[in-house]
Design an enzyme around this catalytic site. Structure first.
Site, mmCIF file in Angstrom:
data_model
loop_
_atom_site.group_PDB
_atom_site.id
_atom_site.type_symbol
_atom_site.label_atom_id
_atom_site.label_comp_id
_atom_site.label_asym_id
_atom_site.label_seq_id
_atom_site.Cartn_x
_atom_site.Cartn_y
_atom_site.Cartn_z
ATOM 1 N N HIS A 189 -28.686 -0.062 7.849
ATOM 2 C CA HIS A 189 -29.009 -0.189 6.549
ATOM 3 C C HIS A 189 -28.613 -1.048 5.809
ATOM 4 O O HIS A 189 -28.163 -0.847 4.536
ATOM 5 C CB HIS A 189 -28.408 1.489 6.100
ATOM 6 C CG HIS A 189 -28.964 2.603 6.928
ATOM 7 N ND1 HIS A 189 -30.274 3.171 6.837
ATOM 8 C CD2 HIS A 189 -28.760 3.149 8.005
ATOM 9 C CE1 HIS A 189 -30.604 4.246 7.609
ATOM 10 N NE2 HIS A 189 -29.511 4.272 8.508
ATOM 11 N N ASN B 44 13.621 -2.540 -8.653
ATOM 12 C CA ASN B 44 12.459 -2.301 -7.632
ATOM 13 C C ASN B 44 11.705 -1.002 -8.150
ATOM 14 O O ASN B 44 11.998 0.079 -8.619
ATOM 15 C CB ASN B 44 12.782 -1.765 -6.131
ATOM 16 C CG ASN B 44 11.687 -1.858 -5.415
ATOM 17 O OD1 ASN B 44 10.607 -2.267 -5.630
ATOM 18 N ND2 ASN B 44 11.856 -1.218 -4.280
ATOM 19 N N GLY B 45 10.483 -1.424 -8.567
ATOM 20 C CA GLY B 45 9.517 -0.546 -9.086
ATOM 21 C C GLY B 45 8.831 -1.007 -10.260
ATOM 22 O O GLY B 45 8.631 -2.162 -10.484
ATOM 23 N N ARG C 161 9.975 -6.801 4.276
ATOM 24 C CA ARG C 161 9.311 -5.936 3.234
ATOM 25 C C ARG C 161 8.212 -6.703 2.290
ATOM 26 O O ARG C 161 7.487 -6.347 1.643
ATOM 27 C CB ARG C 161 10.337 -5.377 2.340
ATOM 28 C CG ARG C 161 10.999 -4.289 2.944
ATOM 29 C CD ARG C 161 12.511 -4.178 2.094
ATOM 30 N NE ARG C 161 12.387 -3.617 0.895
ATOM 31 C CZ ARG C 161 12.301 -2.479 0.706
ATOM 32 N NH1 ARG C 161 12.770 -1.355 1.690
ATOM 33 N NH2 ARG C 161 12.290 -1.923 -0.407
ATOM 34 N N CYS D 4 9.978 -4.900 -3.803
ATOM 35 C CA CYS D 4 11.114 -5.500 -3.662
ATOM 36 C C CYS D 4 12.255 -4.975 -2.905
ATOM 37 O O CYS D 4 12.124 -3.939 -2.534
ATOM 38 C CB CYS D 4 11.412 -5.565 -5.136
ATOM 39 S SG CYS D 4 10.369 -6.005 -6.316
ATOM 40 N N LYS E 159 -5.990 -4.439 10.659
ATOM 41 C CA LYS E 159 -4.853 -5.205 11.353
ATOM 42 C C LYS E 159 -5.363 -6.764 11.393
ATOM 43 O O LYS E 159 -4.644 -7.436 11.199
ATOM 44 C CB LYS E 159 -4.952 -4.741 12.912
ATOM 45 C CG LYS E 159 -4.311 -3.460 13.310
ATOM 46 C CD LYS E 159 -2.718 -3.650 12.997
ATOM 47 C CE LYS E 159 -2.439 -2.831 11.665
ATOM 48 N NZ LYS E 159 -2.586 -1.616 11.295
ATOM 49 N N TRP F 106 8.732 -8.896 -5.091
ATOM 50 C CA TRP F 106 7.505 -8.899 -4.837
ATOM 51 C C TRP F 106 6.860 -8.876 -6.214
ATOM 52 O O TRP F 106 6.708 -7.741 -6.575
ATOM 53 C CB TRP F 106 7.397 -7.812 -3.940
ATOM 54 C CG TRP F 106 5.707 -7.673 -3.200
ATOM 55 C CD1 TRP F 106 5.302 -8.850 -2.520
ATOM 56 C CD2 TRP F 106 4.615 -6.902 -3.706
ATOM 57 N NE1 TRP F 106 3.875 -8.366 -2.044
ATOM 58 C CE2 TRP F 106 3.605 -7.044 -2.855
ATOM 59 C CE3 TRP F 106 4.792 -5.713 -4.367
ATOM 60 C CZ2 TRP F 106 2.390 -6.471 -2.675
ATOM 61 C CZ3 TRP F 106 3.472 -4.889 -4.067
ATOM 62 C CH2 TRP F 106 2.418 -5.430 -3.510
ATOM 63 N N LYS G 119 5.729 -4.124 3.221
ATOM 64 C CA LYS G 119 5.820 -3.097 4.196
ATOM 65 C C LYS G 119 5.631 -1.856 3.659
ATOM 66 O O LYS G 119 4.873 -0.747 4.200
ATOM 67 C CB LYS G 119 7.295 -3.186 4.934
ATOM 68 C CG LYS G 119 7.409 -2.118 6.140
ATOM 69 C CD LYS G 119 6.261 -2.202 7.002
ATOM 70 C CE LYS G 119 6.227 -1.150 8.308
ATOM 71 N NZ LYS G 119 5.205 -1.182 8.974
ATOM 72 N N GLU H 258 -9.366 0.631 11.477
ATOM 73 C CA GLU H 258 -8.063 0.127 11.665
ATOM 74 C C GLU H 258 -7.913 -1.228 12.556
ATOM 75 O O GLU H 258 -7.004 -2.001 11.810
ATOM 76 C CB GLU H 258 -7.297 1.250 12.489
ATOM 77 C CG GLU H 258 -5.856 1.023 13.136
ATOM 78 C CD GLU H 258 -4.932 0.649 11.899
ATOM 79 O OE1 GLU H 258 -5.324 1.090 10.629
ATOM 80 O OE2 GLU H 258 -3.958 0.246 12.251
ATOM 81 N N GLU I 149 -5.387 -8.240 7.823
ATOM 82 C CA GLU I 149 -3.826 -8.237 7.316
ATOM 83 C C GLU I 149 -2.654 -9.186 7.738
ATOM 84 O O GLU I 149 -1.873 -9.679 6.992
ATOM 85 C CB GLU I 149 -3.342 -6.910 6.917
ATOM 86 C CG GLU I 149 -2.789 -6.370 8.402
ATOM 87 C CD GLU I 149 -2.295 -5.106 8.015
ATOM 88 O OE1 GLU I 149 -1.413 -4.975 6.921
ATOM 89 O OE2 GLU I 149 -2.051 -4.317 8.812
HETATM 90 C C1 AGP Z 1 -1.057 -1.178 7.823
HETATM 91 O O1 AGP Z 1 -0.822 -2.050 8.664
HETATM 92 C C2 AGP Z 1 -0.722 -1.623 6.558
HETATM 93 N N1 AGP Z 1 0.809 -2.367 6.412
HETATM 94 C C3 AGP Z 1 -0.954 -0.692 5.055
HETATM 95 O O2 AGP Z 1 -2.402 -0.441 5.020
HETATM 96 C C4 AGP Z 1 -0.051 0.691 5.263
HETATM 97 O O3 AGP Z 1 -0.645 1.607 6.360
HETATM 98 C C5 AGP Z 1 -0.280 1.382 4.221
HETATM 99 O O4 AGP Z 1 0.483 0.468 3.102
HETATM 100 C C6 AGP Z 1 0.403 2.774 3.988
HETATM 101 O O5 AGP Z 1 1.942 2.709 4.194
HETATM 102 P P1 AGP Z 1 2.686 4.093 4.526
HETATM 103 O O6 AGP Z 1 2.082 4.490 5.849
HETATM 104 O O7 AGP Z 1 4.061 3.418 4.641
HETATM 105 O O8 AGP Z 1 2.342 4.738 3.328
#
Ligand code: AGP
Length: 601
Positions: free
Chosen positions: A499, A100-101, A27, A2, A480, A74, A596, A476, A483
């Site tokens: 396997h 937020n939280g 965000r 949020c 990418k 969110w 984010k 990684e 997501e």
């Molecule tokens: C990465 O592209 C993602 N947005 C997500 O996995 C991110 O790396 C993860 O939420 C960790 O965020 P942070 O590095 O702010 O802790």
């Protein structure tokens, strides 16, 4: 996660609130709303969906006001809907709250408030806060908020306005970031600096269990016992232009192309000199360390996997790598000779903060690698190293991830510098110092990568394979892609295919092979033949020096030392994901369901 904004001053609160919410859109959210105080009455408008739904709802509404709060939600408790959107009101509509939280004990509090006769209109935990403050109000909004927070368990950053005290905003934070922005004609609260950067760079960063009382010409901070607190003004380093797109279509592509500078700026801050120097990290504080844990989430976790390999290889110290949400519940064997490294771009990820707290409780040393100055993780760890990636807006991490790798390489050298042969040390350092130029060279291959992306944009499943550090790159790369393009994509260690996973390979299955280590090349070539012989369409990410190419498509990257390839191989994987997502017409910077920074566990 949020987003919260609040404004009190001599201006048009509606303008500042909407402007702030726009800057927080990156965000991730699913609804938005504002409350303003008008003629001492609280007027609230809130809408499910994108911010433009809220803007349309209020465009012809006179919301002239000097004070207000706003929120992008969110969803955690209750589906995205108008009534579950924030702000939430007390029953008498005299108090409005944004939050937020997560309030972990909201059900118990809600039941008690219902017994006391309060009527709830939403499914959210936040509405409990509005009724609780109202219930505890007896003439002082600050006192009521302080009393209410004593009953709250969980994480919260909260903004509150009241029609009985129209000259103030009260704010409080615990385990969820909140800042105060100071300006000569008004003051702000916000979850994050970008929300108010166009108005001021003078910031108070609130610590846990600190309260802010904002008036139009004065801000006072208090602790939970209502003692006034002095706080140094933090000058935000970025300017509003920095967080604009600078002519790029999306923040993500801008941030991908900023990587050479991000790498260079990070290198300048740690290994450009004779010795490795890393902010507050001093070798002498770490010489008794005999075990290291690296903990993070998502991309930060993948960086940790690379960190493990280089720290063990160069510094000869055993390293465990854990996903934060697993680490906090598995009773890890940590003690005073353990170093716990927390990696977090935002420095606000709840799972990673919990890991940090566990480490501090068990008495081990803690080191934060983060991109966010003043973030929770940066302030609570014993040592901190800041990556100099600059503010990263796009949900998909690119430059922050790459600079986490740089930080880990530098840290491994810092630990090794008294053990390693000087020649080897200098050779590694020299190679690291070339990485920014090598990334620039890869970025020139942008068009070829875009062409390949168009070929695979309609795939349903895509596999990534790699070995050693390139297995981390495969993970990684898969993250990418999934997501931002929503294509199901999985990473496998090259040697693991036989396997089980190879059962999934059929004619036309797309496999992206990150084949970079000459010591593992023969094995990877065999793995590639295994999938190609079953009809896979193989895209190779390979060093320029690798000659034979049994790939359907090839993306060449400059040669470097085996351990350093993740910095180089990640760039084509980022571009590939970006172009697949844009080919599909998706909102690259704000992918569905994602935020984010995930400030809830
Ligand atoms: C990465 O592209 C993602 N947005 C997500 O996995 C991110 O790396 C993860 O939420 C960790 O965020 P942070 O590095 O702010 O802790």
């Amino acid at each position: 996660m949020c987003g919260i904004v609040g404004y009190i001053g001599e201006g048009n609160a509606k303008k500042y609130l909407l402007q702030g919410l726009e800057k927080l859109e990156y965000r991730g959210y699913d609804s938005a709303g504002i409350s303003v105080l008008q003629d001492d009455k609280i007027v609230t408008v809130k809408k499910k969906g994108p911010l433009k739904n809220l803007k349309n709802a209020i465009k012809n509404v006179d919301l002239t006001s000097d004070v207000g709060i706003g929120h992008t939600r969110w969803a955690t408790h209750g589906i995205p809907s108008d009534k579950n959107s924030h702000p939430h009101l007390s029953e008498d509509k005299k108090i409005s709250v944004v939050h937020n939280g997560i309030i972990e004990n909201y059900a118990v509090l809600k039941e008690d408030l219902i017994k006391k006769g309060y009527k709830f209109v939403s499914e959210t935990d936040t509405e409990v806060i509005a009724h609780l403050i109202s219930h505890l109000y007896s003439g002082s909004l600050l006192d009521a908020v302080i009393s209410a927070t004593k009953q709250l368990k969980g994480s919260y950053s909260i903004g509150v306005i009241s029609q009985d005290e129209p000259d103030k905003i009260i704010a409080v934070r615990k385990d969820s970031p909140l800042i105060v922005g100071l300006k000569d004609d008004g003051n702000f609260i916000a979850s994050d600096i970008p929300a108010i950067l166009s108005e001021t760079k003078d910031i108070y960063i609130l610590n846990d269990n600190e309260f802010a009382l904002l008036k139009k010409d004065k801000v006072t901070l208090y602790d939970e016992r209502k003692n006034e607190i002095e706080r140094k003004i933090y000058k935000a380093e970025f300017d509003d232009v920095t967080i604009q797109k600078d002519g790029y279509d999306h923040f993500m592509i801008k941030e991908i192309f900023e990587q050479p500078k991000a790498i260079k700026d990070t290198l300048l801050s740690c290994i450009m000199g004779e010795k490795v120097e890393m902010d507050s990290i001093k070798y002498d504080n770490l010489k008794d360390i005999n075990k290291i844990f690296i903990v993070g989430c998502g991309s930060a976790y993948h960086a940790g996997l690379v960190g493990k390999i280089v720290i063990e290889k160069w510094a000869k110290i055993p390293v465990n790598v854990d996903i934060a949400s697993e680490f906090i519940y598995r009773n890890p064997l940590i003690d005073k000779n353990t170093l716990l490294i927390l990696i977090s771009q935002s420095g606000e990820t709840a799972d990673t903060i919990s890991a940090l707290k566990l480490g501090k409780k068990t008495g081990c040393k803690t080191l934060a690698i983060t991109n966010a100055m003043g973030s929770t993780i940066s302030r609570e760890a014993d040592f901190v190293f800041y990556t100099r990636a600059g503010i990263e807006i796009s949900v998909a991490s690119t430059k922050a991830y790459i600079t986490q790798l740089i930080a880990l390489y530098a840290f491994a050298l810092l630990l090794a510098q008294k053990k390693m042969e000087k020649d080897e040390f200098e050779n590694i350092k020299a190679e690291i110092l070339l990485l920014d130029k090598k990334v620039s060279k890869i970025l020139l291959d942008d068009k070829n990568i875009k062409t390949i992306a168009k070929k695979i944009a309609n795939e349903k499943d895509i596999f990534y394979i790699g070995r050693g550090v390139s297995y981390a790159s495969a993970m990684e790369g898969a993250l990418k892609l999934k997501e931002i393009s929503y294509i199901h994509s999985e990473a496998y260690a090259g040697g693991e295919l036989k396997h089980g996973p190879i059962a999934l390979i059929e004619n036309g299955t797309v496999v992206i092979a990150i084949n970079t280590d000459k010591n593992l090349k023969e094995k990877m070539d065999n793995n590639i033949k295994e999938v190609a012989s079953r009809g896979a369409y193989v895209i190779g990410i390979v060093p320029e020096s690798f000659k034979n190419s049994n790939y359907n498509d090839t993306i060449k990257i400059p040669d470097t030392k085996p351990e350093l390839y993740p910095v180089l191989s990640s760039v084509p994987l980022q571009l590939l994901s970006y172009y697949v997502a844009t080919e599909k017409g998706y909102d690259v910077d704000k992918p569905r369901n994602l935020a984010k920074s995930v400030t809830v566990e």
